[in-house]
Design a protein around this motif. Sequence first.
Motif, short mmCIF file in Angstrom:
data_model
loop_
_atom_site.label_atom_id
_atom_site.label_comp_id
_atom_site.label_asym_id
_atom_site.label_seq_id
_atom_site.Cartn_x
_atom_site.Cartn_y
_atom_site.Cartn_z
N GLY A 1 4.24 4.27 -8.64
CA GLY A 1 3.95 3.70 -9.95
C GLY A 1 4.47 2.28 -10.15
O GLY A 1 4.58 1.81 -11.28
N TYR A 2 4.75 1.59 -9.05
CA TYR A 2 5.30 0.24 -9.16
C TYR A 2 4.32 -0.74 -9.80
O TYR A 2 4.74 -1.73 -10.39
CB TYR A 2 5.75 -0.29 -7.80
CG TYR A 2 6.91 0.48 -7.21
CD1 TYR A 2 7.83 1.15 -8.01
CD2 TYR A 2 7.10 0.54 -5.83
CE1 TYR A 2 8.90 1.85 -7.46
CE2 TYR A 2 8.17 1.23 -5.28
CZ TYR A 2 9.06 1.89 -6.10
OH TYR A 2 10.11 2.57 -5.55
N GLY A 3 3.03 -0.47 -9.69
CA GLY A 3 2.04 -1.33 -10.36
C GLY A 3 2.27 -1.34 -11.86
O GLY A 3 2.25 -2.39 -12.50
N HIS A 4 2.51 -0.15 -12.43
CA HIS A 4 2.79 -0.06 -13.87
C HIS A 4 4.10 -0.78 -14.20
O HIS A 4 4.20 -1.49 -15.21
CB HIS A 4 2.86 1.41 -14.31
CG HIS A 4 1.54 2.10 -14.21
ND1 HIS A 4 0.48 1.85 -15.06
CD2 HIS A 4 1.09 3.03 -13.33
CE1 HIS A 4 -0.55 2.60 -14.73
NE2 HIS A 4 -0.21 3.33 -13.68
N ASP A 5 5.11 -0.60 -13.35
CA ASP A 5 6.41 -1.25 -13.58
C ASP A 5 6.27 -2.77 -13.61
O ASP A 5 6.85 -3.42 -14.49
CB ASP A 5 7.41 -0.86 -12.49
CG ASP A 5 7.77 0.61 -12.50
OD1 ASP A 5 7.54 1.30 -13.52
OD2 ASP A 5 8.30 1.09 -11.47
N ILE A 6 5.52 -3.35 -12.66
CA ILE A 6 5.44 -4.81 -12.63
C ILE A 6 4.55 -5.37 -13.74
O ILE A 6 4.79 -6.47 -14.21
CB ILE A 6 5.07 -5.37 -11.23
CG1 ILE A 6 3.68 -4.93 -10.80
CG2 ILE A 6 6.14 -5.04 -10.21
CD1 ILE A 6 3.15 -5.68 -9.59
N ILE A 7 3.54 -4.60 -14.18
CA ILE A 7 2.72 -5.07 -15.30
C ILE A 7 3.56 -5.07 -16.58
O ILE A 7 3.54 -6.03 -17.35
CB ILE A 7 1.43 -4.25 -15.46
CG1 ILE A 7 0.48 -4.56 -14.31
CG2 ILE A 7 0.76 -4.52 -16.81
CD1 ILE A 7 0.04 -6.03 -14.22
N GLU B 1 0.81 -1.22 0.00
CA GLU B 1 0.00 0.00 0.00
C GLU B 1 0.84 1.28 0.00
O GLU B 1 0.62 2.17 -0.81
CB GLU B 1 -0.96 0.00 1.20
CG GLU B 1 -1.91 1.17 1.19
CD GLU B 1 -2.93 1.11 2.31
OE1 GLU B 1 -3.99 1.74 2.14
OE2 GLU B 1 -2.69 0.46 3.34
N GLU B 2 1.83 1.37 0.87
CA GLU B 2 2.61 2.60 0.98
C GLU B 2 3.57 2.81 -0.19
O GLU B 2 4.19 3.87 -0.31
CB GLU B 2 3.35 2.69 2.31
CG GLU B 2 4.29 1.56 2.60
CD GLU B 2 3.66 0.41 3.37
OE1 GLU B 2 4.42 -0.38 3.96
OE2 GLU B 2 2.41 0.26 3.37
N GLU B 3 3.69 1.82 -1.08
CA GLU B 3 4.59 1.92 -2.23
C GLU B 3 3.85 2.22 -3.54
O GLU B 3 4.48 2.44 -4.57
CB GLU B 3 5.40 0.63 -2.38
CG GLU B 3 6.25 0.26 -1.18
CD GLU B 3 7.39 1.23 -0.93
OE1 GLU B 3 7.83 1.91 -1.87
OE2 GLU B 3 7.85 1.30 0.23
N ARG B 4 2.52 2.25 -3.52
CA ARG B 4 1.74 2.43 -4.76
C ARG B 4 1.95 3.79 -5.41
O ARG B 4 1.87 3.92 -6.62
CB ARG B 4 0.26 2.20 -4.47
CG ARG B 4 -0.02 0.76 -4.10
CD ARG B 4 -1.46 0.51 -3.76
NE ARG B 4 -1.54 -0.81 -3.12
CZ ARG B 4 -2.47 -1.15 -2.28
NH1 ARG B 4 -3.45 -0.31 -1.97
NH2 ARG B 4 -2.45 -2.35 -1.73
#
Length: 152
Positions: A88-94, A82-85
Motif C-alpha cells: 500500500g505504499y502508493g497510497h502512503d506516498i499520495i 513492483e515488489e513493494e506495491r
Amino acid sequence: MLSIFIKTFDELTTGELYDMLQLRSEVFVVEQDCVYQDIDGKDRKALHLIGKKQGKVVAYTRLFPGGGYFDEASIGRVVVKEEERKYGYGHDIIKASIAAIGDHFKEYRIKISAQKYLIRFYEKHGFVQVGEEYLEDGIPHIGMIRDALNVV
C-alpha cells in the motif's frame, strides 16, 4: 515500514538521486516498455518525496507548486517498486504528497496527469476526472483534479 523524506533537488544526496532515477527508469521505461525522456529538466524545480524502506528508495513522487507544471499544484512521477506495491505504499506516498503540497506550497488544488488504469486509485484520494483521455508517451492518460474544498 516506509519512511518519507521531502527534499529539494539541492538537498538530495548523490545516492538518493541515483536511486530515484533508477527506480523511475525501472518502472516507467523497462516495466511499462515506454521509451521517453525521463530526465526532462524539471527535477531541479521540483520538491522530491522519497519513500525509503530499510534505507532503499522504493517509492517516489515529485511535486510542483502552481505554475511549475500545470496552473495548479501537481504531483508527478508517482512510482513504487513492483515488489513493494502489495504494502500500500502508493497510497502512503499520495497522502504524503497531498500533505506536502499543502505544507510547503500552501496550495490545496492539485492537478495530475493519471495513467488511465489508475483512475480508481486516484479517486480514493479525492481526485476527479477532467477533460478527455489522451496519449502521453503512448500510454492512455486522463487529467484529474483534487480540490480540498470538495473533498469529504
